[in-house]
Design an enzyme around this catalytic site. Structure first.
Site, PDB file in Angstrom:
ATOM      1  N   HIS A  93      -7.927   3.521 -53.735  1.00  0.00           N
ATOM      2  CA  HIS A  93      -7.674   4.659 -53.038  1.00  0.00           C
ATOM      3  C   HIS A  93      -8.971   5.460 -53.124  1.00  0.00           C
ATOM      4  CE1 HIS A  93      -3.286   3.812 -52.086  1.00  0.00           C
ATOM      5  NE2 HIS A  93      -3.738   2.710 -52.572  1.00  0.00           N
ATOM      6  N   GLU A  95      -9.026   8.713 -53.729  1.00  0.00           N
ATOM      7  CA  GLU A  95      -8.807   9.743 -54.805  1.00  0.00           C
ATOM      8  C   GLU A  95      -8.989   8.947 -56.020  1.00  0.00           C
ATOM      9  OE1 GLU A  95      -7.049   8.872 -52.204  1.00  0.00           O
ATOM     10  OE2 GLU A  95      -5.943  10.792 -51.479  1.00  0.00           O
ATOM     11  N   CYS A 120      -1.803   9.848 -50.530  1.00  0.00           N
ATOM     12  CA  CYS A 120      -0.440   8.864 -50.397  1.00  0.00           C
ATOM     13  C   CYS A 120       0.225   9.260 -51.655  1.00  0.00           C
ATOM     14  CB  CYS A 120      -0.756   7.547 -50.140  1.00  0.00           C
ATOM     15  SG  CYS A 120      -1.487   6.624 -51.562  1.00  0.00           S
ATOM     16  N   CYS A 123      -1.384   8.025 -54.928  1.00  0.00           N
ATOM     17  CA  CYS A 123      -2.286   8.858 -55.218  1.00  0.00           C
ATOM     18  C   CYS A 123      -1.921  10.046 -56.177  1.00  0.00           C
ATOM     19  CB  CYS A 123      -3.581   9.053 -54.243  1.00  0.00           C
ATOM     20  SG  CYS A 123      -4.590   7.834 -53.874  1.00  0.00           S
TER      21      CYS A 123
HETATM   22 ZN   LIG Z   1      -3.929   6.846 -51.920  1.00  0.00          ZN
END
Ligand SMILES: [Zn+2]
Length: 287
Positions: A93, A95, A120, A123
């Site tokens: 992801h 992040e 999300c 994360c």
């Molecule tokens: Zn994420």
């Protein structure tokens, strides 16, 4: 928000490629002065540029993240990286990519992370492992949030009795007797592995001599952990190399004897590299 013109954008992209996703403090200062904006406005203005480093063949959803580190004054890009024909759980992801980038490249105290979309749950959990989780500010298109606001009633490292934190861990003093580079040995010592104890890191060398590193970053919720191979491939992507086109000379993975858990997942994500993606795999014994 500050607006970045096309010429400046090209310059930032080239600079980012050369520094593997890092916007050095000098450039941060130059840009805030040129755009007459503060650091946080610059972070947000850079998001569309960070998102250009995303490789999202599955979702076509391009996420950018930009971290600011108070100690170095640098900014660190992150972008999502998806792997074709592999389990969705293996993706990196944006992040995670930004935090990994900051960690690999020597950031000390992450104070803010700007993201072009809401993080999300996965994360939010990954950020909860940071040494600065309690003070981190998350800048979203909808406003500014603390992690506590985005992750109430959290489960974190302390629930597993872990007093360490990602970004704050110093190198383990272990002898590594393997025929690998000193740089890779140091990356192994810096892995954040409070749960499995598998000190593990990866090195990827391109045919033009450029070298990339990745480290294992574990998480108290286990699933959000970032594998060393995903970590190094994310670094490659932030240098502007696509997995399908990168000319890879060799990839090396190191693990700790008795705690190995990374070989299968490393081989899985390496299938996305073009050409010979065979893995040099080493295991070392801690004394
Ligand atoms: Zn994420």
């Amino acid at each position: 928000m500050a607006l970045i013109d096309d010429k400046t954008e090209l310059f930032i992209i080239e600079s980012c490629k050369q520094s593997h996703g890092v916007i050095k403090a000098d450039l941060v200062n130059q840009l805030t002065s040129q755009l007459n904006c503060d650091v946080e406005s610059l972070q947000q203005a850079l998001l569309p540029i960070a998102a250009k480093f995303a490789q999202a063949p599955i979702s076509s959803f391009y996420v950018g993240a930009v971290i600011f580190d108070k100690i170095t004054g640098n900014m660190y890009f992150g972008a999502n990286l998806e792997f074709k024909h592999q389990a969705l759980s293996l993706v990196v992801h944006a992040e995670q990519a930004a935090i990994n980038n900051a960690w690999i490249n020597g950031a000390k105290e992450i104070t803010t992370i700007a993201i072009n979309a809401a993080p999300c749950g996965f994360c939010r959990q990954f950020m909860n492992e940071l040494s600065t989780a309690g003070t981190l500010e998350i800048l979203l298109p909808t406003g500014r949030y603390s992690l506590e606001e985005l992750l109430p009633c959290d489960f974190g490292p302390k629930d597993l009795g872990n007093q360490e934190a990602l970004m704050a861990k110093s190198a383990e003093q272990v002898e590594i007797s393997l025929p690998i580079s000193e740089q890779l040995k140091e990356q192994v010592r810096l892995a954040y592995v409070p749960y499995s104890k598998n000190m593990s890191a990866a090195e990827l060398v391109l045919t033009d001599g450029r070298v990339f590193y990745g480290r294992y970053a574990e998480n108290a919720a286990y699933s959000p952990s970032l594998s060393p191979m995903s970590s190094v491939l994310s670094q490659l992507a932030l240098a502007g190399e696509t997995l399908a086109d990168a000319k890879v000379e060799r990839v090396t993975l190191v693990e700790t004897k008795g705690c190995e858990n990374q070989k299968a997942v490393a081989e899985a994500v390496l299938t996305n590299l073009n050409g010979d993606s065979s893995l040099l795999h080493h295991v070392f014994e801690t004394k």
